[in-house]
Scaffold this motif. Sequence first.
Motif, PDB file in Angstrom:
ATOM      1  N   LYS A  58       0.833  -1.203   0.000  1.00 39.05           N
ATOM      2  CA  LYS A  58       0.000   0.000   0.000  1.00 39.05           C
ATOM      3  C   LYS A  58       0.873   1.261   0.000  1.00 39.05           C
ATOM      4  O   LYS A  58       0.605   2.214  -0.757  1.00 39.05           O
ATOM      5  N   ASP A  83      -6.132  -2.693   1.606  1.00 40.84           N
ATOM      6  CA  ASP A  83      -6.931  -2.410   2.806  1.00 40.84           C
ATOM      7  C   ASP A  83      -7.733  -3.629   3.236  1.00 40.84           C
ATOM      8  O   ASP A  83      -7.887  -3.898   4.437  1.00 40.84           O
ATOM      9  N   ASP A  87      -7.384  -5.532   6.791  1.00 36.59           N
ATOM     10  CA  ASP A  87      -8.561  -5.743   7.641  1.00 36.59           C
ATOM     11  C   ASP A  87      -8.840  -7.219   7.922  1.00 36.59           C
ATOM     12  O   ASP A  87      -9.818  -7.546   8.601  1.00 36.59           O
TER      13      ASP A  87
END
Length: 477
Positions: A58, A83, A87
């Motif tokens: 990222k 993401d 998560d």
Amino acid sequence: MNPSDGYRVEQDLLGERWVPDAAYYGVQTLRALENFSISGIPLQHFPDLVVALAMVKKACARANRDLLKLDPEQADAILLACDEIIDGRLHDAFCVDMIQGGAGTSTNMNANEVIANRALELLGRARGEYARLHPNIHVNMSQSTNDVYPTALRLALIFGLRRLRAETGALRDALADKSAAFRSITKMGRTQLQDAVPMTLGQEFGAFATNIGEEVARLDEVSALLSEINLGGTAIGTGLNSEPEYRACAIRHLRQIAGVPVCAAADLVEATSDMGAFVMLSGLLKRTAIKLSKICNDLRLLSSGPRCGFNEINLPERQPGSSIMPGKVNPVIPEAVNQVAFSVIGNDTAVTMAAEAGQLQLNAMEPLIGFKLLESIGYLTAAMASLRRDCITGITANAAVCRGHLEQSVGLVTALNPYLGYARTSEIARRALESGRSVAELVLEAEWMTAEALQEALRPEAMTGQGAAQEGGGAGG
């Protein structure tokens, strides 16, 4: 087979392969699955490492977008895919074995392919349509396994060390609580398993607390050392195929994404090949394991018996101890922690040999180093939690047994040295050993001290130094 049979065709430099349509991984991960069936432990076994890989990817995607090397639509899709992994989604797609050849290339490509295929889905494309977004060209832009993998590993280790540090502090506090609870219980201290001089059970547990507490600061120190990364060095530290501004930009984004104060290594070539920080971490984990094991050895000795051993403390009863001996209960929690310690010590040897095996500008054994360090951190964290929760907090003292051992011990004569001198106390010790009578009885019989003076000399505070410690304060090592 053909694509309608649930497979898609992917190609790498070795040729074409059929990859299951349902798989987020691609052809290079498939080859790794075929080549490395070694430990049976895949990347997904260590969520910290999977999350760290996504954080690095990222940060790199953000940097490439900032530098206009990656178009916004591609960047946004990569960022969303990362993401999701951060998560906790898609972790089952990180399936290559922790032990692998290639210095972690299979790990890096597993991440690149999963992120690329999920990003393609987010763009409304099919998995494997790499003409639009490619694992190597786009997800791995400005990167190499040789800077991505060690950076992600360092992050993962820092995440694990945070939990280990918390458990270390909690165990220290639990031992300190027992030290306070047992402060007034006098007993005989022992050296070389022989009676030595009086002490309190509180002092014994206080030493345990201090011993473990020393590791908290050491864990902070090694975490700071791991924060120095080689991201932006690409293959060997020269930064080939990356923009001059890329390194600082990517590290700035990674610092914000991971919440870790990472910084660039001063010498990227050195940082790419050097395993020194990992060796130091491994040595610290071994040191912690040795301390834990020694404490568990002591707990097993102090609770031994109960009728034919020391029996000075009682450990919580966790389960029946024998299939044949009724009533037997074993010290199973300290025994389990001992075995964890032995495993960590063995892992340190593996890390040491792997670090030494590096050649020239890269260490190809880094996957083993990462595997063993992550394993040791996980083992120690779980072991400390179990020792605290299932053992230490439930320990009770047998005060009468402790006092009885003290009163019957010949070691008690040492407390009388200032009053009787070494020659007389040696004589008392000899008589006590020969006759089985108590030291106090023999001193009174010889009329070398009055009963009042003897009682004063054998006061717990006088024998254990607790009064002096209270007046002068205390210091930990």
